[in-house]
Scaffold this motif. Structure first.
Motif, PDB file in Angstrom:
ATOM      1  N   HIS A 295      49.549  33.003  51.623  1.00 21.80           N
ATOM      2  CA  HIS A 295      49.030  33.740  50.481  1.00 21.80           C
ATOM      3  C   HIS A 295      49.976  34.927  50.305  1.00 21.80           C
ATOM      4  CE1 HIS A 295      46.022  35.601  47.836  1.00 21.80           C
ATOM      5  NE2 HIS A 295      46.326  36.722  48.457  1.00 21.80           N
TER       6      HIS A 295
ATOM      7  N   ARG B 181      51.398  38.363  48.325  1.00 20.73           N
ATOM      8  CA  ARG B 181      50.931  39.448  47.472  1.00 20.73           C
ATOM      9  C   ARG B 181      51.859  40.635  47.631  1.00 20.73           C
ATOM     10  NH1 ARG B 181      45.795  39.287  47.923  1.00 20.73           N
ATOM     11  NH2 ARG B 181      45.449  41.178  46.760  1.00 20.73           N
TER      12      ARG B 181
ATOM     13  N   ASN C 206      44.087  42.561  42.284  1.00 22.94           N
ATOM     14  CA  ASN C 206      43.601  41.633  41.268  1.00 22.94           C
ATOM     15  C   ASN C 206      43.541  40.190  41.761  1.00 22.94           C
ATOM     16  OD1 ASN C 206      42.737  41.088  38.538  1.00 22.94           O
ATOM     17  ND2 ASN C 206      44.711  40.098  38.244  1.00 22.94           N
ATOM     18  N   LYS C 207      44.369  39.834  42.720  1.00 22.21           N
ATOM     19  CA  LYS C 207      44.469  38.445  43.189  1.00 22.21           C
ATOM     20  C   LYS C 207      43.540  38.220  44.379  1.00 22.21           C
ATOM     21  CE  LYS C 207      47.995  35.244  44.900  1.00 22.21           C
ATOM     22  NZ  LYS C 207      49.430  35.135  45.236  1.00 22.21           N
TER      23      LYS C 207
END
Length: 110
Positions: free
Chosen positions: A6, A8, A14-15
């Protein structure tokens, strides 16, 4: 998130962190019969794991919407991740069944 990291940027909230759970045998439904779903996140270099409450968005998909105070949001690093599901009968199951998942937070420009 299953199968890959994942990714970022530091400070991004926001995710959501979305994890698809899978079992090698039997069935699983986290939308019913569950008392808690926790996302455990620990820096790969070691340290203390932090736990965040997740929600089930389907029978096999769980999600966590990060906040600006979460360490994996505020600090660029690579994090090991597990999801722990506690069922109403008191039994616990950890995902993935072997190894860990990964969150990679990189620096941003500001």
């Amino acid at each position: 998130m299953s199968g890959s990291a994942h990714l970022r940027k530091r400070g991004d909230t926001n995710k959501p962190v979305v994890v698809t759970l899978s079992v090698t045998s039997g069935t699983l439904d986290v939308s019913t019969g569950v008392t808690s779903i926790l996302l455990y996140v620990r820096p790969s270099s070691g340290g203390t794991a932090e736990a965040y409450a997740m929600t089930a968005s389907s029978a096999l998909v769980v999600a966590y919407v990060p906040t600006a105070l979460d360490t994996f949001v505020t600090t660029a690093d690579v994090y090991d991740v597990e999801v722990q599901v506690t069922f109403t009968n008191g039994k616990i199951q950890t995902f993935p069944e072997s190894g860990t998942l990964t969150i990679k937070t990189t620096e941003d420009l500001d």
